[in-house]
Enzyme design. Structure first.
Site, short mmCIF file in Angstrom:
data_model
loop_
_atom_site.label_atom_id
_atom_site.label_comp_id
_atom_site.label_asym_id
_atom_site.label_seq_id
_atom_site.Cartn_x
_atom_site.Cartn_y
_atom_site.Cartn_z
N GLY A 47 69.79 25.35 -19.48
CA GLY A 47 71.03 24.81 -20.02
C GLY A 47 72.25 25.14 -19.18
O GLY A 47 72.15 25.58 -18.04
N HIS A 50 74.62 21.37 -14.94
CA HIS A 50 75.54 20.91 -13.90
C HIS A 50 74.88 19.77 -13.14
O HIS A 50 73.79 19.31 -13.51
CB HIS A 50 75.94 22.07 -12.97
CG HIS A 50 74.79 22.90 -12.49
ND1 HIS A 50 73.81 22.38 -11.66
CD2 HIS A 50 74.44 24.19 -12.73
CE1 HIS A 50 72.93 23.33 -11.40
NE2 HIS A 50 73.28 24.42 -12.04
N HIS A 53 71.13 19.88 -12.21
CA HIS A 53 70.22 19.60 -13.34
C HIS A 53 70.18 18.09 -13.60
O HIS A 53 69.11 17.52 -13.82
CB HIS A 53 70.73 20.28 -14.62
CG HIS A 53 70.73 21.77 -14.61
ND1 HIS A 53 71.89 22.52 -14.74
CD2 HIS A 53 69.72 22.67 -14.51
CE1 HIS A 53 71.58 23.81 -14.74
NE2 HIS A 53 70.29 23.93 -14.59
N LYS A 165 66.51 24.97 -4.87
CA LYS A 165 67.33 26.18 -4.80
C LYS A 165 66.47 27.40 -5.15
O LYS A 165 66.59 28.45 -4.56
CB LYS A 165 68.53 26.11 -5.73
CG LYS A 165 69.42 27.35 -5.59
CD LYS A 165 70.74 27.16 -6.22
CE LYS A 165 70.71 27.47 -7.69
NZ LYS A 165 70.82 28.91 -7.99
N SER A 201 75.18 26.49 -9.56
CA SER A 201 74.39 27.40 -10.39
C SER A 201 75.16 27.63 -11.68
O SER A 201 76.40 27.72 -11.66
CB SER A 201 74.23 28.74 -9.65
OG SER A 201 73.79 29.73 -10.56
P1 AMP Z 1 67.97 26.73 -14.46
O1 AMP Z 1 68.66 26.06 -15.60
O2 AMP Z 1 68.86 27.58 -13.63
O3 AMP Z 1 66.68 27.41 -14.87
O4 AMP Z 1 67.54 25.55 -13.48
C1 AMP Z 1 66.77 24.47 -13.91
C2 AMP Z 1 66.31 23.70 -12.72
O5 AMP Z 1 67.43 23.25 -11.97
C3 AMP Z 1 65.45 24.54 -11.76
O6 AMP Z 1 64.36 23.75 -11.31
C4 AMP Z 1 66.40 24.85 -10.64
O7 AMP Z 1 65.75 25.03 -9.40
C5 AMP Z 1 67.26 23.59 -10.60
N1 AMP Z 1 68.55 23.85 -9.96
C6 AMP Z 1 69.53 24.69 -10.40
N2 AMP Z 1 70.57 24.68 -9.51
C7 AMP Z 1 70.22 23.85 -8.50
C8 AMP Z 1 70.85 23.41 -7.30
N3 AMP Z 1 72.06 23.82 -6.95
N4 AMP Z 1 70.21 22.54 -6.52
C9 AMP Z 1 68.95 22.09 -6.86
N5 AMP Z 1 68.32 22.46 -7.97
C10 AMP Z 1 68.93 23.32 -8.79
#
Ligand code: AMP
Length: 304
Positions: A47, A50, A53, A165, A201
């Site tokens: 969640g 950005h 996502h 990432k 992020s």
């Molecule tokens: P998270 O919500 O941080 O667990 O991320 C969910 C998904 O979004 C994961 O597969 C991350 O690798 C991807 N993600 C988050 N930030 C980035 C980014 N800046 N560039 C590419 N993928 C991202």
């Protein structure tokens, strides 16, 4: 999408985008998945969505008949003292964004639904979890593997979408899928950055303006590494040292690791080559930031 339940009939048969369904219960999510005969895409997230996502979500919408986005801040992948409690949350904003995009299902289980009392199972992918983030975050990959496997079992996606990432996470998931013969096609998308180069992020939210300026050193370090490799410098130690200098020049930074390694085994290299992975984890203020790049056009050594 062709689902037996006509609440999920093909969008093109309606003039209006159908309402996104929000599901909290595991059994309801499983029932929805079973009722779907078209292809299902899954985008797992924690969640505070950005653009990166949303790019994953768009890729799923383009590639699959139906898209489920999961939104779950998974407590088992945080070690004691990490930011589980303070992890940024914006459920209403996330829901609105996903609904506008035409997502079919938002799966938002609570902790009790995912880990009912008596939960006893660990999922451990070995070797690829030993280094980098696995060395500094002891609980991370076990917690991540168990939740991803649970999501795959509950949502039964044909395709699942992850970002590069989290390069090591992506390799761990690919290993899990291969070793356990899971019928999921794992797809990935490149790192999405802000205009100034900072990788997006949810944790960037923790940065004040000075810290955000310091955080730009991660991408500058990667850029310097690329230039060094392209100019024929293939000593991994020289590259690590240069990145360290660039990051340490910035106030408030604390390096967790700088790695020049094989992109699949994560074994440190003495000499770089095309396809070598440069991966960083740096604390800036309260935020733990990661970033990486694969070397391209390195004027040296054999490709990985
Ligand atoms: P998270 O919500 O941080 O667990 O991320 C969910 C998904 O979004 C994961 O597969 C991350 O690798 C991807 N993600 C988050 N930030 C980035 C980014 N800046 N560039 C590419 N993928 C991202």
């Amino acid at each position: 999408m062709t689902c037996r339940d006509n609440r999920f009939g093909p969008r093109e048969m309606k003039n209006l985008a159908p309402e996104m369904k929000t599901i909290q219960s595991v059994s309801e999510m499983k029932e929805w998945s079973r009722s779907c005969s078209g292809s299902v895409g899954l985008v797992p997230t924690m969640g505070y969505l950005h653009r990166a996502h949303l790019d994953l979500v768009q890729k799923s919408l383009d590639a699959c008949d139906a898209t489920t986005v999961s939104l779950f801040v998974n407590p088992t992948q945080f070690s004691p003292g990490e930011d589980f409690e303070n992890y940024p949350r914006d459920w209403d904003g996330d829901r609105a964004r996903l609904e506008t995009m035409g997502v079919d299902v938002l799966f938002m289980p609570d902790t009790e639904a995912m880990y009912p009392s008596g939960f006893k199972t660990n999922v451990e992918v070995q070797e690829v979890t030993r280094r980098l983030c696995g060395a500094t975050r002891p609980d991370y990959f076990k917690g991540m593997a168990v939740v991803v496997l649970k999501l795959f079992n509950i949502v039964r996606p044909d395709k699942a979408f992850f970002g590069e990432k989290d390069w090591q996470q992506l390799q761990v998931i690919k290993t899990l899928v291969r070793d356990l013969n899971l019928d999921v096609d794992v797809q990935s998308l490149p790192i999405v950055r802000d205009a100034d180069g900072l990788a997006l992020s949810s944790r960037n939210e923790y940065l004040n303006p000075d810290e955000r300026r310091s955080a730009l050193a991660l991408n500058r370090g990667l850029q310097a590494a690329r230039e060094m490799a392209a100019s024929g410098i293939f000593s991994a130690r020289s590259i690590r040292d240069r990145i360290r200098e660039i990051i340490e020049e910035e106030p408030g930074t604390e390096i967790e690791f700088i790695s020049v390694c094989d992109p699949e085994s994560f074994v440190e290299l003495d000499e770089t080559g095309d396809g070598a992975l440069i991966a960083l984890a740096v604390r800036v203020g309260k935020a733990r930031l990661i970033d990486n790049c694969l070397l391209e056009n390195a004027k040296c050594k054999s490709p990985f």
